[in-house]
Design a protein around this motif. Structure first.
Motif, PDB file in Angstrom:
ATOM      1  N   GLU A 297       0.623  -1.145   0.166  1.00 48.76           N
ATOM      2  CA  GLU A 297      -0.083  -0.022   0.041  1.00 48.76           C
ATOM      3  C   GLU A 297       0.729   1.419   0.014  1.00 48.76           C
ATOM      4  O   GLU A 297       0.154   2.300  -0.409  1.00 48.76           O
ATOM      5  CB  GLU A 297      -1.013   0.058   1.182  1.00 48.76           C
ATOM      6  N   GLU A 298       1.845   1.232   0.314  1.00 47.87           N
ATOM      7  CA  GLU A 298       2.968   2.347   0.264  1.00 47.87           C
ATOM      8  C   GLU A 298       3.174   2.716  -1.272  1.00 47.87           C
ATOM      9  O   GLU A 298       3.742   3.931  -1.515  1.00 47.87           O
ATOM     10  CB  GLU A 298       4.230   2.054   1.119  1.00 47.87           C
ATOM     11  N   LEU A 299       2.985   1.773  -2.035  1.00 60.77           N
ATOM     12  CA  LEU A 299       3.291   1.923  -3.572  1.00 60.77           C
ATOM     13  C   LEU A 299       1.933   2.080  -3.983  1.00 60.77           C
ATOM     14  O   LEU A 299       1.959   1.865  -5.286  1.00 60.77           O
ATOM     15  CB  LEU A 299       4.075   0.930  -4.132  1.00 60.77           C
ATOM     16  N   ALA A 300       0.790   2.302  -3.464  1.00 57.68           N
ATOM     17  CA  ALA A 300      -0.522   2.422  -4.006  1.00 57.68           C
ATOM     18  C   ALA A 300      -0.779   3.251  -5.272  1.00 57.68           C
ATOM     19  O   ALA A 300      -1.144   3.133  -6.062  1.00 57.68           O
ATOM     20  CB  ALA A 300      -1.474   2.414  -2.859  1.00 57.68           C
ATOM     21  N   ARG A 301       0.118   4.391  -5.094  1.00 59.25           N
ATOM     22  CA  ARG A 301      -0.043   5.664  -6.167  1.00 59.25           C
ATOM     23  C   ARG A 301       0.558   5.222  -7.417  1.00 59.25           C
ATOM     24  O   ARG A 301       0.085   5.602  -8.393  1.00 59.25           O
ATOM     25  CB  ARG A 301       0.959   6.742  -5.682  1.00 59.25           C
ATOM     26  N   PHE A 302       1.080   3.927  -7.439  1.00 57.46           N
ATOM     27  CA  PHE A 302       1.639   3.289  -8.717  1.00 57.46           C
ATOM     28  C   PHE A 302       0.657   2.199  -9.299  1.00 57.46           C
ATOM     29  O   PHE A 302       0.824   1.653 -10.370  1.00 57.46           O
ATOM     30  CB  PHE A 302       3.049   2.638  -8.450  1.00 57.46           C
ATOM     31  N   SER A 303      -0.368   2.045  -8.470  1.00 57.15           N
ATOM     32  CA  SER A 303      -1.456   0.956  -8.757  1.00 57.15           C
ATOM     33  C   SER A 303      -0.699  -0.377  -8.984  1.00 57.15           C
ATOM     34  O   SER A 303      -1.046  -1.086 -10.145  1.00 57.15           O
ATOM     35  CB  SER A 303      -2.085   1.369 -10.050  1.00 57.15           C
ATOM     36  N   PRO A 304       0.135  -0.965  -8.347  1.00 58.01           N
ATOM     37  CA  PRO A 304       0.684  -2.151  -8.524  1.00 58.01           C
ATOM     38  C   PRO A 304      -0.252  -3.297  -8.641  1.00 58.01           C
ATOM     39  O   PRO A 304      -0.135  -4.322  -9.230  1.00 58.01           O
ATOM     40  CB  PRO A 304       1.715  -2.508  -7.277  1.00 58.01           C
ATOM     41  N   GLY A 305      -1.202  -3.341  -7.825  1.00 56.75           N
ATOM     42  CA  GLY A 305      -2.350  -4.192  -8.201  1.00 56.75           C
ATOM     43  C   GLY A 305      -3.211  -4.433  -9.647  1.00 56.75           C
ATOM     44  O   GLY A 305      -3.162  -5.630 -10.029  1.00 56.75           O
ATOM     45  N   LYS A 306      -3.349  -3.264 -10.005  1.00 59.85           N
ATOM     46  CA  LYS A 306      -3.620  -3.138 -11.453  1.00 59.85           C
ATOM     47  C   LYS A 306      -2.574  -3.504 -12.372  1.00 59.85           C
ATOM     48  O   LYS A 306      -3.058  -4.448 -13.432  1.00 59.85           O
ATOM     49  CB  LYS A 306      -4.106  -1.863 -11.879  1.00 59.85           C
ATOM     50  N   HIS A 307      -1.453  -3.306 -12.258  1.00 57.12           N
ATOM     51  CA  HIS A 307      -0.459  -3.972 -13.084  1.00 57.12           C
ATOM     52  C   HIS A 307      -0.285  -5.026 -13.217  1.00 57.12           C
ATOM     53  O   HIS A 307      -0.217  -5.622 -14.301  1.00 57.12           O
ATOM     54  CB  HIS A 307       0.956  -3.038 -12.756  1.00 57.12           C
ATOM     55  N   ILE A 308      -0.229  -5.958 -12.139  1.00 56.93           N
ATOM     56  CA  ILE A 308      -0.062  -7.177 -11.956  1.00 56.93           C
ATOM     57  C   ILE A 308      -1.190  -8.094 -12.574  1.00 56.93           C
ATOM     58  O   ILE A 308      -1.067  -9.187 -13.212  1.00 56.93           O
ATOM     59  CB  ILE A 308       0.139  -7.712 -10.618  1.00 56.93           C
ATOM     60  N   LEU A 309      -2.546  -7.417 -12.359  1.00 57.25           N
ATOM     61  CA  LEU A 309      -3.732  -8.072 -13.199  1.00 57.25           C
ATOM     62  C   LEU A 309      -3.461  -7.995 -14.748  1.00 57.25           C
ATOM     63  O   LEU A 309      -4.241  -8.809 -15.373  1.00 57.25           O
ATOM     64  CB  LEU A 309      -4.954  -7.457 -12.542  1.00 57.25           C
ATOM     65  N   LEU A 310      -2.949  -6.484 -15.036  1.00 62.69           N
ATOM     66  CA  LEU A 310      -2.925  -6.225 -16.351  1.00 62.69           C
ATOM     67  C   LEU A 310      -1.893  -7.383 -17.126  1.00 62.69           C
ATOM     68  O   LEU A 310      -2.376  -7.896 -18.327  1.00 62.69           O
ATOM     69  CB  LEU A 310      -2.312  -4.990 -16.540  1.00 62.69           C
ATOM     70  N   LYS A 311      -0.898  -7.677 -16.498  1.00 61.62           N
ATOM     71  CA  LYS A 311       0.115  -8.450 -17.016  1.00 61.62           C
ATOM     72  C   LYS A 311      -0.433  -9.915 -17.129  1.00 61.62           C
ATOM     73  O   LYS A 311      -0.155 -10.735 -18.009  1.00 61.62           O
ATOM     74  CB  LYS A 311       1.386  -8.448 -16.123  1.00 61.62           C
ATOM     75  N   ALA A 312      -1.295 -10.344 -16.181  1.00 62.12           N
ATOM     76  CA  ALA A 312      -1.703 -11.536 -16.143  1.00 62.12           C
ATOM     77  C   ALA A 312      -2.786 -11.737 -17.169  1.00 62.12           C
ATOM     78  O   ALA A 312      -2.956 -12.599 -17.860  1.00 62.12           O
ATOM     79  CB  ALA A 312      -2.507 -11.896 -14.735  1.00 62.12           C
ATOM     80  N   SER A 313      -3.644 -10.550 -17.413  1.00 61.08           N
ATOM     81  CA  SER A 313      -4.791 -10.659 -18.390  1.00 61.08           C
ATOM     82  C   SER A 313      -4.054 -10.632 -19.973  1.00 61.08           C
ATOM     83  O   SER A 313      -4.684 -11.261 -20.705  1.00 61.08           O
ATOM     84  CB  SER A 313      -5.562  -9.162 -18.433  1.00 61.08           C
ATOM     85  N   ASP A 314      -2.880  -9.802 -20.091  1.00 61.63           N
ATOM     86  CA  ASP A 314      -2.297 -10.087 -21.520  1.00 61.63           C
ATOM     87  C   ASP A 314      -1.816 -11.589 -21.786  1.00 61.63           C
ATOM     88  O   ASP A 314      -1.719 -12.021 -22.749  1.00 61.63           O
ATOM     89  CB  ASP A 314      -1.119  -9.102 -21.324  1.00 61.63           C
ATOM     90  N   ARG A 315      -1.418 -12.198 -20.508  1.00 63.47           N
ATOM     91  CA  ARG A 315      -0.811 -13.461 -20.798  1.00 63.47           C
ATOM     92  C   ARG A 315      -1.965 -14.313 -21.068  1.00 63.47           C
ATOM     93  O   ARG A 315      -1.766 -15.139 -21.784  1.00 63.47           O
ATOM     94  CB  ARG A 315      -0.151 -14.209 -19.348  1.00 63.47           C
ATOM     95  N   TRP A 316      -3.194 -14.201 -20.320  1.00 65.58           N
ATOM     96  CA  TRP A 316      -4.245 -15.188 -20.788  1.00 65.58           C
ATOM     97  C   TRP A 316      -4.928 -14.918 -22.288  1.00 65.58           C
ATOM     98  O   TRP A 316      -5.162 -15.679 -22.734  1.00 65.58           O
ATOM     99  CB  TRP A 316      -5.545 -14.780 -19.699  1.00 65.58           C
ATOM    100  N   CYS A 317      -4.746 -13.653 -22.679  1.00 68.54           N
ATOM    101  CA  CYS A 317      -5.010 -13.293 -23.967  1.00 68.54           C
ATOM    102  C   CYS A 317      -3.840 -14.094 -25.041  1.00 68.54           C
ATOM    103  O   CYS A 317      -4.480 -14.242 -26.118  1.00 68.54           O
ATOM    104  CB  CYS A 317      -4.794 -11.791 -24.275  1.00 68.54           C
ATOM    105  N   GLU A 318      -3.036 -14.237 -24.535  1.00 68.48           N
ATOM    106  CA  GLU A 318      -1.815 -14.966 -25.786  1.00 68.48           C
ATOM    107  C   GLU A 318      -1.962 -16.345 -25.323  1.00 68.48           C
ATOM    108  O   GLU A 318      -1.133 -17.213 -26.080  1.00 68.48           O
ATOM    109  CB  GLU A 318      -0.567 -14.307 -25.436  1.00 68.48           C
TER     110      GLU A 318
END
Length: 404
Positions: A297-318
């Motif tokens: 949560e100290e890095l929340a301003r960078f949205s790390p949760g969204k980023h890791i889900l985005l990378k997972a989503s891109d992987r599922w797409c491929e």
């Protein structure tokens, strides 16, 4: 349904019996190989009913009240699901496929080659198994199993009732939409903003993603996950896994056994040597479930949760081996709503509900009334919790602004 209000449903039947049988949960190891075999040819997958997940869940959450509903033998099964029966209404002989907050998907494992015949056997076997009706909660309305239930009861020989729908965000891949899936799933402006955040996070330390699939790597990644979760909002609310030894042991066993079976993987997003987010994924039979996520949560301003889900989503797409992604959360999940594009051809909000089936209409109707009331009360409670969490989040943001 409440875990502390159940009682064991168990009947002794011949090992080779073809009808519906209810066996004690202690027999799961004896059926583990047959469950794996059935899962490989199932009408629809369900990772929560795999022995590597189900065994630890029964031990931690079952309170000795879970039974195994099955059709077939230890050599070959055609139907499998864990079930419970409420102790307070045991004389009514209602049962329910067992779901719980850590496993909100009730789709039974059914032999796809004999799907319709197996579902008919299931309905015929409700009475011979000592039950009057059976509820299947957290079931996708448009799924193959629900469709088979509707066909099996269309002739009027059994009653099928459904509770009010709940919506979930899901991804469904086809040969047509997979080619443009990654681009279509996340809006261009949203992806651009996320990429800008990622470049800013990179200044905190080189951003990289690691994926743990071996048992040793998965166990280490899970320790990181548990620490991130404990020091986040769940830790403040007292609901982090690390704060409940039984739940922590359950999840650790799922990760250990699931990694060994190829069921569980863990992604970790790093900023230098600092873990920014961790995602636990369950994948089997073409179904991917982003099961649990935690972030710094100290890095929340960078949205790390969204980023890791985005990378997972891109992987599922491929990944051609994945044809469906079910986050097993409500459609108003904030993090997914802010990430996935609702109008994308592969992203949709699907209907889930509890279906009650019985050869006895009165029994089905009575259980339907009880389940509907229970679901309504649960929805009200969940809405209240969401409001509290939203208020707490806004208050935390305000405190950060004032302190800055």
């Amino acid at each position: 349904m409440a875990q502390n209000a159940t009682t064991t449903v168990s009947r002794t039947c011949p090992a080779g019996s073809a009808g519906l049988r209810l066996q004690p949960a202690t027999s799961l190891p004896a059926y583990a190989a047959a469950v794996h075999d059935l899962a490989a040819r199932a009408l629809a997958p369900n990772p929560f009913f795999m022995p590597e997940f189900l065994g630890p869940a029964i031990e931690a959450l079952g309170n000795g009240h879970v039974s195994l509903a099955l059709i077939g033998s230890r050599e070959r099964l055609s139907f499998f699901a864990p079930v419970v029966q409420r102790a307070s209404i045991a004389p009514l002989r209602w049962a329910s496929v067992w779901t719980h907050p850590f496993a909100p998907l009730g789709t039974p494992l059914v032999d796809r080659e004999q799907g319709q015949a197996v579902v008919s056997d299931l309905i015929d076997g409700i009475g011979t198994a000592g039950l009057r009706s059976l509820a299947i909660p957290e079931l996708p309305v448009a799924g193959a199993f629900a469709d088979a239930l509707r066909k099996a009861t269309a002739g009027g020989n059994a009653t099928l009732l459904g509770t009010a729908d709940r919506m979930r965000p899901v991804l469904n891949f086809t040969a047509q939409n997979r080619q443009v899936a990654s681009v279509a799933l996340v809006p261009r402006k949203r992806r651009k903003k996320l990429n800008q955040q990622l470049r800013t996070l990179d200044r905190e330390g080189t951003v990289r993603l690691t994926t743990a699939t071996s048992v040793a790597d998965a166990e280490e990644a899970f320790r990181i996950f548990a620490a991130l979760e404990q020091f986040g909002w769940k830790g403040r609310n007292g609901t982090a896994m690390a704060q409940d030894p039984a739940i922590l042991r359950f999840a650790a066993e799922v990760v250990r056994g699931g990694a060994a079976a190829g069921l569980v993987s863990l992604d970790t997003l790093w900023a230098g040597d600092r873990p920014a987010a961790c995602l636990i994924r369950l994948e089997t039979g073409g179904l991917a479930i982003p099961w649990k996520i935690a972030f710094d949560e100290e890095l929340a301003r960078f949205s790390p949760g969204k980023h890791i889900l985005l990378k997972a989503s891109d992987r599922w797409c491929e990944d051609a081996s994945v044809n469906r992604v079910d986050p097993v959360c409500d459609a108003d999940s904030r993090i997914l709503e802010l990430l996935w594009k609702p109008e994308a051809s592969l992203a949709s909000r699907e209907h889930y509900r509890t279906l009650i089936v019985s050869p006895d209409r009165a029994a089905a109707r009575t259980q339907w009334l009880w389940v509907s009331a229970h679901d309504t009360a649960r929805s009200i409670a969940k809405a209240a919790v969401r409001r509290v969490r939203l208020r707490q989040s806004k208050e935390a943001d305000l405190r950060k602004q004032n302190s800055g």
